[in-house]
Motif scaffolding. Sequence first.
Motif, PDB file in Angstrom:
ATOM      1  N   TYR A  11      62.663  40.008  65.033  1.00 57.32           N
ATOM      2  CA  TYR A  11      61.865  38.977  64.364  1.00 57.32           C
ATOM      3  C   TYR A  11      61.868  39.206  62.854  1.00 57.32           C
ATOM      4  O   TYR A  11      62.066  40.329  62.371  1.00 57.32           O
ATOM      5  CB  TYR A  11      60.419  39.017  64.855  1.00 57.32           C
ATOM      6  CG  TYR A  11      60.239  38.751  66.334  1.00 57.32           C
ATOM      7  CD1 TYR A  11      59.978  37.465  66.809  1.00 57.32           C
ATOM      8  CD2 TYR A  11      60.317  39.789  67.262  1.00 57.32           C
ATOM      9  CE1 TYR A  11      59.800  37.226  68.169  1.00 57.32           C
ATOM     10  CE2 TYR A  11      60.143  39.562  68.616  1.00 57.32           C
ATOM     11  CZ  TYR A  11      59.885  38.280  69.059  1.00 57.32           C
ATOM     12  OH  TYR A  11      59.711  38.048  70.404  1.00 57.32           O
ATOM     13  N   PHE A  12      61.610  38.109  62.133  1.00 54.96           N
ATOM     14  CA  PHE A  12      61.453  38.140  60.681  1.00 54.96           C
ATOM     15  C   PHE A  12      60.026  37.690  60.382  1.00 54.96           C
ATOM     16  O   PHE A  12      59.640  36.577  60.724  1.00 54.96           O
ATOM     17  CB  PHE A  12      62.465  37.202  60.020  1.00 54.96           C
ATOM     18  CG  PHE A  12      62.342  37.082  58.523  1.00 54.96           C
ATOM     19  CD1 PHE A  12      62.979  37.987  57.687  1.00 54.96           C
ATOM     20  CD2 PHE A  12      61.601  36.055  57.944  1.00 54.96           C
ATOM     21  CE1 PHE A  12      62.881  37.861  56.308  1.00 54.96           C
ATOM     22  CE2 PHE A  12      61.499  35.924  56.569  1.00 54.96           C
ATOM     23  CZ  PHE A  12      62.145  36.834  55.743  1.00 54.96           C
ATOM     24  N   PHE A  13      59.231  38.575  59.753  1.00 53.51           N
ATOM     25  CA  PHE A  13      57.808  38.278  59.529  1.00 53.51           C
ATOM     26  C   PHE A  13      57.533  38.275  58.027  1.00 53.51           C
ATOM     27  O   PHE A  13      57.445  39.320  57.400  1.00 53.51           O
ATOM     28  CB  PHE A  13      56.945  39.334  60.215  1.00 53.51           C
ATOM     29  CG  PHE A  13      55.609  38.829  60.683  1.00 53.51           C
ATOM     30  CD1 PHE A  13      54.900  37.869  59.958  1.00 53.51           C
ATOM     31  CD2 PHE A  13      55.028  39.325  61.841  1.00 53.51           C
ATOM     32  CE1 PHE A  13      53.668  37.413  60.401  1.00 53.51           C
ATOM     33  CE2 PHE A  13      53.807  38.872  62.300  1.00 53.51           C
ATOM     34  CZ  PHE A  13      53.121  37.906  61.575  1.00 53.51           C
ATOM     35  N   ALA A  14      57.412  37.087  57.452  1.00 53.68           N
ATOM     36  CA  ALA A  14      57.075  36.966  56.034  1.00 53.68           C
ATOM     37  C   ALA A  14      55.611  37.355  55.822  1.00 53.68           C
ATOM     38  O   ALA A  14      54.754  37.066  56.666  1.00 53.68           O
ATOM     39  CB  ALA A  14      57.313  35.541  55.553  1.00 53.68           C
ATOM     40  N   LEU A  15      55.308  37.996  54.706  1.00 55.25           N
ATOM     41  CA  LEU A  15      53.947  38.460  54.459  1.00 55.25           C
ATOM     42  C   LEU A  15      52.956  37.322  54.270  1.00 55.25           C
ATOM     43  O   LEU A  15      51.744  37.527  54.403  1.00 55.25           O
ATOM     44  CB  LEU A  15      53.916  39.370  53.221  1.00 55.25           C
ATOM     45  CG  LEU A  15      54.726  40.668  53.296  1.00 55.25           C
ATOM     46  CD1 LEU A  15      54.380  41.566  52.120  1.00 55.25           C
ATOM     47  CD2 LEU A  15      54.500  41.408  54.601  1.00 55.25           C
ATOM     48  N   ASP A  16      53.446  36.118  53.976  1.00 55.72           N
ATOM     49  CA  ASP A  16      52.545  34.975  53.816  1.00 55.72           C
ATOM     50  C   ASP A  16      52.548  34.075  55.050  1.00 55.72           C
ATOM     51  O   ASP A  16      52.075  32.940  55.007  1.00 55.72           O
ATOM     52  CB  ASP A  16      52.921  34.163  52.574  1.00 55.72           C
ATOM     53  CG  ASP A  16      54.357  33.650  52.611  1.00 55.72           C
ATOM     54  OD1 ASP A  16      55.079  33.945  53.601  1.00 55.72           O
ATOM     55  OD2 ASP A  16      54.762  32.966  51.655  1.00 55.72           O
ATOM     56  N   ALA A  17      53.081  34.579  56.155  1.00 59.44           N
ATOM     57  CA  ALA A  17      53.149  33.784  57.389  1.00 59.44           C
ATOM     58  C   ALA A  17      52.142  34.308  58.411  1.00 59.44           C
ATOM     59  O   ALA A  17      51.668  35.443  58.321  1.00 59.44           O
ATOM     60  CB  ALA A  17      54.556  33.832  57.976  1.00 59.44           C
ATOM     61  N   LYS A  18      51.828  33.462  59.395  1.00 56.49           N
ATOM     62  CA  LYS A  18      50.932  33.859  60.476  1.00 56.49           C
ATOM     63  C   LYS A  18      51.694  34.256  61.735  1.00 56.49           C
ATOM     64  O   LYS A  18      51.151  34.948  62.591  1.00 56.49           O
ATOM     65  CB  LYS A  18      49.959  32.730  60.802  1.00 56.49           C
ATOM     66  CG  LYS A  18      48.944  32.450  59.698  1.00 56.49           C
ATOM     67  CD  LYS A  18      47.914  31.422  60.150  1.00 56.49           C
ATOM     68  CE  LYS A  18      46.848  31.223  59.083  1.00 56.49           C
ATOM     69  NZ  LYS A  18      45.821  30.248  59.526  1.00 56.49           N
ATOM     70  N   GLN A  19      52.918  33.779  61.833  1.00 54.41           N
ATOM     71  CA  GLN A  19      53.757  34.089  62.986  1.00 54.41           C
ATOM     72  C   GLN A  19      55.149  34.495  62.499  1.00 54.41           C
ATOM     73  O   GLN A  19      55.630  33.975  61.499  1.00 54.41           O
ATOM     74  CB  GLN A  19      53.894  32.863  63.904  1.00 54.41           C
ATOM     75  CG  GLN A  19      52.606  32.395  64.540  1.00 54.41           C
ATOM     76  CD  GLN A  19      52.306  33.130  65.834  1.00 54.41           C
ATOM     77  OE1 GLN A  19      53.148  33.854  66.358  1.00 54.41           O
ATOM     78  NE2 GLN A  19      51.113  32.946  66.357  1.00 54.41           N
ATOM     79  N   PRO A  20      55.807  35.398  63.188  1.00 57.51           N
ATOM     80  CA  PRO A  20      57.175  35.741  62.807  1.00 57.51           C
ATOM     81  C   PRO A  20      58.171  34.719  63.342  1.00 57.51           C
ATOM     82  O   PRO A  20      57.854  33.943  64.245  1.00 57.51           O
ATOM     83  CB  PRO A  20      57.382  37.100  63.476  1.00 57.51           C
ATOM     84  CG  PRO A  20      56.541  37.026  64.699  1.00 57.51           C
ATOM     85  CD  PRO A  20      55.337  36.203  64.331  1.00 57.51           C
ATOM     86  N   VAL A  21      59.365  34.734  62.803  1.00 60.55           N
ATOM     87  CA  VAL A  21      60.461  33.894  63.279  1.00 60.55           C
ATOM     88  C   VAL A  21      61.393  34.767  64.119  1.00 60.55           C
ATOM     89  O   VAL A  21      61.804  35.839  63.673  1.00 60.55           O
ATOM     90  CB  VAL A  21      61.245  33.277  62.102  1.00 60.55           C
ATOM     91  CG1 VAL A  21      62.469  32.513  62.608  1.00 60.55           C
ATOM     92  CG2 VAL A  21      60.342  32.370  61.283  1.00 60.55           C
ATOM     93  N   GLU A  22      61.710  34.326  65.311  1.00 57.73           N
ATOM     94  CA  GLU A  22      62.627  35.082  66.159  1.00 57.73           C
ATOM     95  C   GLU A  22      64.059  34.856  65.681  1.00 57.73           C
ATOM     96  O   GLU A  22      64.525  33.721  65.615  1.00 57.73           O
ATOM     97  CB  GLU A  22      62.491  34.661  67.622  1.00 57.73           C
ATOM     98  CG  GLU A  22      63.378  35.459  68.563  1.00 57.73           C
ATOM     99  CD  GLU A  22      63.256  35.034  70.016  1.00 57.73           C
ATOM    100  OE1 GLU A  22      64.293  34.679  70.618  1.00 57.73           O
ATOM    101  OE2 GLU A  22      62.123  35.039  70.546  1.00 57.73           O
TER     102      GLU A  22
END
Length: 742
Positions: free
Chosen positions: A406-417
Motif C-alpha cells: 500500500y501507499f499511504f500519504a500523510l494527508d490521507a485517511k486511507q492508503p492506496v493498494e
Amino acid sequence: MSGKEARTQPTDKTMNVKSLLLPLVLATTAWAQTPPPAPAEPAKEKRRFTFEDMMKLKRVGEPVPSPDGKWVVFAATDVDLTANTKKSHLWIVAATGGQARRLNTASENEEERPRFSPDGTKIIFTSKATDPTQIWMRDFEDKTGGLTGVARQVTDISTGADGGIWSPDGKSIVFLSSVYPDAKSDAENKQRDEELKNSKVKAKTFDKLLYRHWNAFTEFKRSHLFVVQVSNLQNAEAGDASQKARDLTPGDRDVPPFNLGGQDMYAISPDSQELAYTSNPDEVEATSTNNEIFLVPMNVEQVSNLPDSGAQVGNLRHAEPKKISTSPGNDSTPLYSPDGKSLAWKSMARAGFEADKSRLFIYDRASGKARDLSTDWDRSTGSFVWAADSKAIYLSAEDHGEQPIYFFALDAKQPVELLRLHADDLVLSQDGKALFFSLSSIRSPNDIARLDVSQSPGAAGAKPTPISVVQINDEVLSEIEMNPLESFTFKGANNDDVQGFLLKPPGFDASKKYPLKFLIHGGPQGAWGNSWTYRWNAELFAATGSYVVVMINFHGSTGYGQAFTDAISGDWGGAPYEDLMKGLDYVEKTYPFIDKNREAALGASYGGYMANWVMGHTDRFKCIVSHDGVFNTESAYGTTEELWFNEWEFKGPPWKNRELYRKFSPHLFADKFKTPTLVIHGQLDYRLDVAEGFQLFTTLQRLGVPSKMLYFPDEGHWVNKPQNSQLWYKTVDDWVDQWTKK
C-alpha cells in the motif's frame, strides 16, 4: 502471483501450422540463407514435490539495495540434509534482475545481514568466522559488484555482535550484544560467561520472571545496543581487533525486546545524532507487552556532564533516554523520515495483547506530538518504509490471505493498494524510484522483487508491475508440479463470512475421490494464505500421498479486521470450532472429489490446542495430529513464560477466572477421546511446555486410544533442524496414511 515471467511451450496445433507454412516460406525467400526453425522439444513432464526438493531451495533473506540503486545484496541459506546443517552466505544481483551470484567473501563461514555504507563503498555483515559471531567489513567495488581489499573485524566484544546498522554519516556502526546488565566491563562479561560454561554445577537460581523464554534460559542477560566508531578501522589489517564499543542503552532492560524477526526495532536519525529504539520498561515483563519508543543521543560530548552510570564497555557517560510513546500496548520499529522531521512506528492500543491492531503512528520531532495515521483503516501495519519525499509511507498489511503493498500519504485517511500479492521486507532505493521487497506465494519461497514507483505511485488506478530480481530457485521449482491456492467463502459462526483455502494434489483428477488433510493454524491470531512456509508446507502435504488440503481462517484470524481477530479471545473452543466444522461441511458438499470418510485434522500451537479440542467434540476424523498444543489450560498457564498471553486469552490468571479456563480445557473432555492421535512436542518449547504433550499422550494411552508420540529433546516450539524436520514430515505423513488409506 509469483512475479516471475510465464514460460510456455508451443501447442501441438501451433507446431502443425508452422510445418504447413514452411515450404511456402522457403520458396519465396530462398535467397535468405536462414535455416528453418528447429522443432520445439516436448515439454518436460513435471514431478511431485518432495521433502528433499524443499531442502534444496535456497532461503532468501531481505533485499539490501546499494545506495546508487545498481545492486541488491541479500543473504541466502543453504540446507545440507546429510550434514544436518544450515549455512547462510551473501549473494548479489543486479537491481534490474539477472543471474545472482555469491559474493566473493573468500570464506565458507556463515555470513548474514549485509548492510551497505551510506556512500556504497563498504559492506558490513555478521560472520561466524569467530565464536561468538562478530561484525566484519569489506570494501565494495561498484562496477563489478564484488568485494575488494581485506576483511576487517569491526567488533571484538566477548558476548558477540549482530544486527549492525550504519549511521547515515558513515562514521559509526550500531550493533546488538547480550550482556550482564550489572557487569562493569567486557572482561567481566567474559569471565562470568566462562564460569557458567565451565562450572560442574548446572543448577540455576531464580528470584524473578522471565527466567526462560522461547527455547532458552535467559541467564538474566540483556540485549543492549552498542556503537563503535569506523574511523580507525579504515586501514586495519585482516583480523585486527576493533576499538572498544560503547553501550548506548545500559541498564536492566532488553533493547530491543525479544522478537522473532522482521523489521529492526531501532534506527538512527538522518543527522546521525540520535538513536531511536524499542524497550519494555515494565517491572514484570512476563505479564507485559508494553514496549515503548525511546530516544538517546549518539554523541558522547552531548552527555559528558552526566554522572557515571557504571555502564558497559568503555565505562563512559550516558544520557537518560527520553520516552516518546504513550500507548500502554506494544510500540515498536521506529523509523526516521528522510528529511529528519518525523519518526514513524507501529503501535498497539491495548496492554497485554500481542495481536491488537498495529497502528501506524507519525511523530513530529519539532512539536513532540504523535498521531495515528491509520485511524480510519482497519488493517494492521506490517513492514513499512518512508517515501523519498517524506510525505508518504509504503507498507504491507495482511488482507484476506494476501499481504499487499500500500501507499499511504500523510494527508490521507486511507492508503492506496498498489499490488495484491504477499510482500514483506519493504525497502526503498536511495533515489526513491524503486521499491524492493520479499515476495512469496504458496508455490514459491522468498524471492526478491522490484517495483518502479517513480511515476505517481499513489495515483488511483495505477497498476505497477513488479519484476522478479533473483529467481534463485527457478531451476528446482521448474521441475515441480504445484497447484495454485483456491479461495472459498462460507457462512461461519454468527453468520459471518469466513474464508478458507483449498489445494489440489499434483495430477489431480476431478473424477476421483481424495482423502483430506485439514490444517488448523496457530497463533491463534494468525492466518493461512498465499505464502510459503517450510514447517507446514501445504504443497508438500498435498503431494505426499495425493491429498486435498483445506485450511480455514476461523474467527481470530488476522487480515479481516480487528473485530474478527478479537473474536477468539475468551472463546477458544467456541466460534473458531464452529467455523472449522461449518467450513468442513461446506467443502464436503461443494467439492465432490473429497472423500469425507478419509479425513485427518492436523494442527500446531493453537492448532494443536484445537486438534485436542476437536478430539473431545467430534469423531468425524479418521486421525489427528497434535503438535505443541495446550491440553490442560491451567497447567499451561503455570509452565509458560509469556503470562500476558494466557491472561489476555482467558481474561486473567486461573485463580481469578478458573471457570473460563475449565470451560475450554481439552483435558476435561478426555472421556470422549476416540480418534487415533499422533502427539508431537519439543523439550525446549517454553511457550507450551512439553508437559502438555506428555499429559495428552499419557491420557490417550490410558484410554486405550491408538496413539503415538514423537518427542524432540533438541527442538523448541518449531522443528528447525533439517533431519528432525525430515523425521517430522515422514512421521506425520505415515500416521495420516495409516488411518486414511484404509
